[in-house]
Design an enzyme around this catalytic site. Structure first.
Site, PDB file in Angstrom:
ATOM      1  N   SER A  32       0.616   5.589   3.460  1.00  0.00           N
ATOM      2  CA  SER A  32      -0.565   4.713   3.398  1.00  0.00           C
ATOM      3  C   SER A  32      -1.439   4.833   4.632  1.00  0.00           C
ATOM      4  O   SER A  32      -0.985   4.599   5.749  1.00  0.00           O
ATOM      5  CB  SER A  32      -0.133   3.248   3.284  1.00  0.00           C
ATOM      6  OG  SER A  32       0.450   3.003   2.055  1.00  0.00           O
ATOM      7  N   HIS A  63      -4.217   5.975  -0.840  1.00  0.00           N
ATOM      8  CA  HIS A  63      -3.454   7.185  -1.168  1.00  0.00           C
ATOM      9  C   HIS A  63      -4.377   8.072  -1.996  1.00  0.00           C
ATOM     10  O   HIS A  63      -4.631   7.783  -3.164  1.00  0.00           O
ATOM     11  CB  HIS A  63      -2.206   6.838  -2.000  1.00  0.00           C
ATOM     12  CG  HIS A  63      -1.142   6.166  -1.197  1.00  0.00           C
ATOM     13  ND1 HIS A  63       0.004   6.813  -0.802  1.00  0.00           N
ATOM     14  CD2 HIS A  63      -1.062   4.917  -0.704  1.00  0.00           C
ATOM     15  CE1 HIS A  63       0.744   5.983  -0.101  1.00  0.00           C
ATOM     16  NE2 HIS A  63       0.129   4.820  -0.027  1.00  0.00           N
ATOM     17  N   HIS A  85       4.913   5.324  -5.733  1.00  0.00           N
ATOM     18  CA  HIS A  85       5.987   4.419  -5.296  1.00  0.00           C
ATOM     19  C   HIS A  85       6.777   3.896  -6.492  1.00  0.00           C
ATOM     20  O   HIS A  85       6.255   3.808  -7.606  1.00  0.00           O
ATOM     21  CB  HIS A  85       5.399   3.215  -4.549  1.00  0.00           C
ATOM     22  CG  HIS A  85       4.619   3.592  -3.329  1.00  0.00           C
ATOM     23  ND1 HIS A  85       3.301   3.984  -3.391  1.00  0.00           N
ATOM     24  CD2 HIS A  85       4.976   3.653  -2.031  1.00  0.00           C
ATOM     25  CE1 HIS A  85       2.871   4.268  -2.170  1.00  0.00           C
ATOM     26  NE2 HIS A  85       3.865   4.081  -1.323  1.00  0.00           N
ATOM     27  N   TYR A  87       7.501   0.829  -7.000  1.00  0.00           N
ATOM     28  CA  TYR A  87       6.904  -0.422  -7.504  1.00  0.00           C
ATOM     29  C   TYR A  87       5.727  -0.183  -8.453  1.00  0.00           C
ATOM     30  O   TYR A  87       5.264  -1.104  -9.119  1.00  0.00           O
ATOM     31  CB  TYR A  87       6.478  -1.349  -6.352  1.00  0.00           C
ATOM     32  CG  TYR A  87       5.431  -0.798  -5.415  1.00  0.00           C
ATOM     33  CD1 TYR A  87       4.099  -0.671  -5.806  1.00  0.00           C
ATOM     34  CD2 TYR A  87       5.769  -0.396  -4.128  1.00  0.00           C
ATOM     35  CE1 TYR A  87       3.143  -0.155  -4.955  1.00  0.00           C
ATOM     36  CE2 TYR A  87       4.823   0.123  -3.264  1.00  0.00           C
ATOM     37  CZ  TYR A  87       3.508   0.240  -3.689  1.00  0.00           C
ATOM     38  OH  TYR A  87       2.566   0.761  -2.845  1.00  0.00           O
ATOM     39  N   GLU A  88       5.242   1.073  -8.519  1.00  0.00           N
ATOM     40  CA  GLU A  88       4.155   1.370  -9.460  1.00  0.00           C
ATOM     41  C   GLU A  88       4.692   1.528 -10.885  1.00  0.00           C
ATOM     42  O   GLU A  88       3.923   1.718 -11.820  1.00  0.00           O
ATOM     43  CB  GLU A  88       3.396   2.626  -9.008  1.00  0.00           C
ATOM     44  CG  GLU A  88       2.631   2.385  -7.709  1.00  0.00           C
ATOM     45  CD  GLU A  88       1.967   3.637  -7.158  1.00  0.00           C
ATOM     46  OE1 GLU A  88       0.926   4.030  -7.697  1.00  0.00           O
ATOM     47  OE2 GLU A  88       2.498   4.216  -6.194  1.00  0.00           O
ATOM     48  N   ALA A 115       3.840   3.902   6.246  1.00  0.00           N
ATOM     49  CA  ALA A 115       3.394   2.687   6.916  1.00  0.00           C
ATOM     50  C   ALA A 115       4.555   1.699   6.824  1.00  0.00           C
ATOM     51  O   ALA A 115       5.208   1.618   5.787  1.00  0.00           O
ATOM     52  CB  ALA A 115       2.172   2.126   6.214  1.00  0.00           C
ATOM     53  N   MET A 216       8.426   0.579   1.915  1.00  0.00           N
ATOM     54  CA  MET A 216       8.674   0.674   0.471  1.00  0.00           C
ATOM     55  C   MET A 216       8.752   2.124  -0.007  1.00  0.00           C
ATOM     56  O   MET A 216       8.453   2.414  -1.174  1.00  0.00           O
ATOM     57  CB  MET A 216       7.545  -0.049  -0.289  1.00  0.00           C
ATOM     58  CG  MET A 216       7.290  -1.477   0.180  1.00  0.00           C
ATOM     59  SD  MET A 216       5.841  -2.186  -0.608  1.00  0.00           S
ATOM     60  CE  MET A 216       5.616  -3.690   0.364  1.00  0.00           C
ATOM     61  N   SER A 217       9.106   3.027   0.870  1.00  0.00           N
ATOM     62  CA  SER A 217       9.101   4.439   0.457  1.00  0.00           C
ATOM     63  C   SER A 217      10.145   5.242   1.233  1.00  0.00           C
ATOM     64  O   SER A 217      11.093   4.689   1.792  1.00  0.00           O
ATOM     65  CB  SER A 217       7.703   5.035   0.708  1.00  0.00           C
ATOM     66  OG  SER A 217       7.425   5.089   2.086  1.00  0.00           O
ATOM     67  N   ASN A 240       1.918  -3.443  10.866  1.00  0.00           N
ATOM     68  CA  ASN A 240       1.887  -4.903  10.968  1.00  0.00           C
ATOM     69  C   ASN A 240       3.234  -5.344  11.527  1.00  0.00           C
ATOM     70  O   ASN A 240       4.218  -4.615  11.409  1.00  0.00           O
ATOM     71  CB  ASN A 240       1.658  -5.549   9.587  1.00  0.00           C
ATOM     72  CG  ASN A 240       2.662  -5.104   8.556  1.00  0.00           C
ATOM     73  OD1 ASN A 240       2.692  -3.940   8.169  1.00  0.00           O
ATOM     74  ND2 ASN A 240       3.506  -6.002   8.139  1.00  0.00           N
ATOM     75  N   HIS A 254      -2.539  -5.526   2.731  1.00  0.00           N
ATOM     76  CA  HIS A 254      -2.725  -4.069   2.649  1.00  0.00           C
ATOM     77  C   HIS A 254      -3.888  -3.596   3.536  1.00  0.00           C
ATOM     78  O   HIS A 254      -3.872  -2.481   4.036  1.00  0.00           O
ATOM     79  CB  HIS A 254      -2.954  -3.662   1.186  1.00  0.00           C
ATOM     80  CG  HIS A 254      -2.887  -2.182   0.944  1.00  0.00           C
ATOM     81  ND1 HIS A 254      -1.795  -1.412   1.314  1.00  0.00           N
ATOM     82  CD2 HIS A 254      -3.775  -1.320   0.376  1.00  0.00           C
ATOM     83  CE1 HIS A 254      -2.020  -0.140   0.979  1.00  0.00           C
ATOM     84  NE2 HIS A 254      -3.218  -0.058   0.419  1.00  0.00           N
TER      85      HIS A 254
HETATM   86  N1  HPA Z   1       6.826  -4.585   4.627  1.00  0.00           N
HETATM   87  C1  HPA Z   1       7.075  -3.617   3.713  1.00  0.00           C
HETATM   88  N2  HPA Z   1       6.353  -2.516   3.608  1.00  0.00           N
HETATM   89  C2  HPA Z   1       5.342  -2.345   4.454  1.00  0.00           C
HETATM   90  C3  HPA Z   1       5.022  -3.288   5.434  1.00  0.00           C
HETATM   91  C4  HPA Z   1       5.808  -4.482   5.515  1.00  0.00           C
HETATM   92  O1  HPA Z   1       5.571  -5.373   6.354  1.00  0.00           O
HETATM   93  N3  HPA Z   1       3.947  -2.823   6.114  1.00  0.00           N
HETATM   94  C5  HPA Z   1       3.636  -1.612   5.563  1.00  0.00           C
HETATM   95  N4  HPA Z   1       4.473  -1.316   4.561  1.00  0.00           N
END
Ligand code: HPA
Length: 279
Positions: A32, A63, A85, A87-88, A115, A216-217, A240, A254
């Site tokens: 990301s 993406h 991903h 989750y998609e 990310a 998440m990847s 973050n 996001h």
């Molecule tokens: N949690 C999960 N996936 C993420 C995060 C997060 O804080 N930041 C970027 N991808």
């Protein structure tokens, strides 16, 4: 569990090889907000994912959805500009198919990026973390791309995971970071399915489990790459800082993930280029 047939892989490889005579040795997966690195490849060609049979499309903003093949630091590289991903709604087999295609194209090494939220209290937004290990939380919950009939063309039924994040490549990454003046953290990444971000209670639990960053990847891609005997190096961009307090007014989103990507691309580029130059 539907296994991919030989034809699906062969068709994808043929579609890619019909577009370029370059034969890549290195795979690059750009997460990301990190896709910009692929725009710096020389002699590059870009193939939209929808033009490759069987390739999972990313529906996520940030993406771009292209496979870029070109040269970087004297190496021929195949780069995924964005990824699909779990989750998609894809299966684990679908989202890891691109790693197998990179392997079939000739890549012996894969450099992954993502990310991630920072769990380690020392991490700040914009930090780059070299993954030295992972916790496959999604796998522990029963979703693992290596489940189902084992495809012996790629690798063995049971895969050791102790040396998943190649020690020599990690040393090269640290050297490259020092030379470029980039601070490179190192730590453990934990994979959750998403798409929601974590609750404060979950954040506190993930820290107790020994994770430094959450995303998440990547982890399922590492499994498939290691299964095929590829060398792996992976970096998390801390986009973050995880929020561990229910009284906080902050909320992960996001947009901040994509904004931090802008700070992270030059750092990731410096480290990746340094590793490629030393290979
Ligand atoms: N949690 C999960 N996936 C993420 C995060 C997060 O804080 N930041 C970027 N991808």
């Amino acid at each position: 569990m539907t296994a991919f047939t030989q034809t699906i892989y062969d068709d994808a490889v043929a579609a890619i090889q019909a577009r370029t005579s370059l034969r890549p040795a290195i795979g690059l997966v750009l997460g990301s907000g990190l896709g910009g690195l692929a725009d710096t490849l020389e002699d590059r060609i870009a193939i939209p994912y929808e033009e490759i049979p069987g390739w999972p499309q990313s529906t996520v903003h940030g993406h771009s959805g292209k496979l870029v093949i070109g040269r970087l630091e004297g190496q021929i590289v195949v780069a995924q500009q964005g990824r699909a991903h779990f989750y998609e709604g894809y299966t684990m087999q679908q989202i890891t198919m691109p790693i197998r295609i990179m392997h079939l194209l000739g890549a012996h090494t894969v450099i992954l990026s993502n990310a991630a939220g920072g769990l380690n209290p020392d991490f700040v937004v914009g930090d780059l973390m070299l993954m030295n290990d992972h916790i496959n939380f999604v796998g522990m919950a029963g979703s693992n791309p290596l489940m189902g009939p084992n495809d012996e063309r790629f690798g063995p039924r049971f895969v050791g995971m102790t040396q998943s994040y190649d020690k020599r490549l990690r040393e090269l990454a640290h050297q490259a970071a020092v030379e470029a003046g980039v601070t490179l953290r190192e730590g453990v990444y934990i994979a959750l399915s998403g798409p929601n971000y974590e609750t404060p209670a979950e954040i506190r639990m993930l820290r107790m489990m020994g994770a430094d960053a959450v995303g998440m990847s990547t982890v399922h891609e590492v499994l498939v790459a290691r299964h095929a005997g590829m060398r792996v190096i992976a970096c998390s961009g801390i986009t973050n800082v995880a929020i561990d307090n229910i009284d906080s007014n902050l909320e992960a989103n996001h947009e901040e993930v994509l904004d931090a990507g802008k700070i992270l691309v030059p750092k990731l580029t410096a480290v990746v280029k340094g590793v490629l130059k030393a290979l």
